[in-house]
Design an enzyme around this catalytic site. Structure first.
Site, mmCIF file in Angstrom:
data_model
loop_
_atom_site.group_PDB
_atom_site.id
_atom_site.type_symbol
_atom_site.label_atom_id
_atom_site.label_comp_id
_atom_site.label_asym_id
_atom_site.label_seq_id
_atom_site.Cartn_x
_atom_site.Cartn_y
_atom_site.Cartn_z
ATOM 1 N N HIS A 109 -64.928 -11.562 -76.107
ATOM 2 C CA HIS A 109 -64.069 -10.394 -75.923
ATOM 3 C C HIS A 109 -62.672 -10.872 -75.533
ATOM 4 O O HIS A 109 -61.973 -10.188 -74.793
ATOM 5 C CB HIS A 109 -64.642 -9.481 -74.839
ATOM 6 N N GLU A 136 -50.573 -26.449 -86.964
ATOM 7 C CA GLU A 136 -51.416 -27.652 -86.955
ATOM 8 C C GLU A 136 -52.884 -27.352 -86.619
ATOM 9 O O GLU A 136 -53.801 -27.926 -87.196
ATOM 10 C CB GLU A 136 -50.838 -28.667 -85.955
ATOM 11 N N HIS A 193 -62.123 -5.068 -80.063
ATOM 12 C CA HIS A 193 -63.383 -5.497 -79.445
ATOM 13 C C HIS A 193 -63.415 -7.018 -79.190
ATOM 14 O O HIS A 193 -63.568 -7.441 -78.059
ATOM 15 C CB HIS A 193 -64.530 -5.053 -80.370
HETATM 16 C C1 LIG Z 1 -68.735 -4.399 -71.581
HETATM 17 S S1 LIG Z 1 -69.691 -5.181 -72.758
HETATM 18 C C2 LIG Z 1 -70.147 -4.024 -74.001
HETATM 19 C C3 LIG Z 1 -71.168 -4.581 -74.969
HETATM 20 C C4 LIG Z 1 -70.602 -5.705 -75.784
HETATM 21 O O1 LIG Z 1 -69.623 -5.507 -76.508
HETATM 22 C C5 LIG Z 1 -71.141 -7.036 -75.718
HETATM 23 O O2 LIG Z 1 -70.654 -7.918 -76.390
HETATM 24 C C6 LIG Z 1 -72.267 -7.409 -74.810
HETATM 25 O O3 LIG Z 1 -73.473 -7.147 -75.359
HETATM 26 P P1 LIG Z 1 -74.810 -7.621 -74.594
HETATM 27 O O4 LIG Z 1 -75.864 -6.678 -75.078
HETATM 28 O O5 LIG Z 1 -75.063 -9.057 -74.991
HETATM 29 O O6 LIG Z 1 -74.578 -7.516 -73.109
HETATM 30 ZN ZN LIG Z 2 -69.060 -7.285 -77.730
#
Ligand SMILES: CSCCC(=O)C(=O)COP(=O)(O)O
Ligand SMILES: [Zn+2]
Length: 228
Positions: A109, A136, A193
């Site tokens: 993220h 590069e 995302h």
């Molecule tokens: C605030 S995290 C929201 C869910 C998400 O985007 C993610 O990547 C995490 O998914 P998980 O089920 O592995 O916790």
């Molecule tokens: Zn995610």
């Protein structure tokens, strides 16, 4: 196939390179980079026919090897299932990467990844792409599946962008479409995302993810400075 009685043997090892240990170690590192903040993001490893998957909704930097789920890659049944936990919602997306030969898939993220998705126009086909050249660090990205070597300084790097969905697992179809439309890519950005990055090995997935994050930060700063 039922969950194995000796299932703990699948995740308990003194070997630091064991996938269950590596996922925990990598996620601790990724947390310091802002890649898996607030339970978001994660990492999955394929080792032979076993897929190691982290739990959903947990602090990814605090996970223990015994928190890991283990899936049989061939029949998609769980061989190990921690009773109080659910497998990552990213599981079908990780599987899409393993189906394309990956040994490891990292989902971050990272704010740099999110920001670059906001710099590229929306496109409701499979054409939305982040594109950059003459930097590069693009030499850190492979040319493509089945192609030898990495991109060169005079090549262009293109990373497809898919639109976000309300639930992580609902991204699977568009991720797979982007993989088909861009067979050379080792990463797919998800607008607002983050990013999925995969590699033939853990080491390759990690270095590709680092290279991309560096490039995204550079692109955002270049845009801020008004540089072409
Ligand atoms: C605030 S995290 C929201 C869910 C998400 O985007 C993610 O990547 C995490 O998914 P998980 O089920 O592995 O916790
Ligand atoms: Zn995610």
């Amino acid at each position: 196939m039922a969950v194995r009685e000796d299932a703990d043997q699948l995740v308990r090892s003194t070997d630091s390179q064991h996938p269950a240990n590596l996922i925990c170690e990598l996620c601790r590192k990724f947390y310091t980079l802002g890649w898996v903040t607030g339970t978001g993001g994660g990492t999955s490893i394929r080792h032979n026919d076993h897929i190691f998957i982290a739990p959903s909704g947990v602090q990814k930097e605090l996970m223990q090897p015994t928190d890991m789920f283990v899936m049989d890659y061939n029949n998609r049944q769980y061989l190990r299932k921690p009773t109080t936990l659910k497998p990552s919602a990213c599981t079908p997306l990780f599987l899409a990467a393993f189906d394309r030969g990956a040994g490891c898939c990292i989902h971050t993220h990272s704010q740099w990844a999110v920001l670059v998705t906001l710099l590229v126009e929306r496109d409701f086909g499979t054409k939305a792409c982040f594109e950059i050249e003459r930097i590069e660090q693009i030499k850190g990205i492979p040319k493509g599946r089945g192609k030898a070597g990495n991109l060169g300084y005079h090549d262009s790097l293109r990373i497809p962008i898919i639109e976000n969905t309300a639930h992580e697992e609902d991204l699977t179809e568009s991720l797979e479409k982007a993989m088909e439309a861009h067979p050379d890519t080792y990463a797919v950005l998800v607008r607002r995302h983050g990013i999925y990055v995969w590699g033939d090995s853990v080491q390759k997935a990690k270095t590709q993810c680092e290279s991309l994050d560096y490039i995204f930060q550079l692109a955002v700063e270049m845009k801020r400075l008004g540089l072409p």
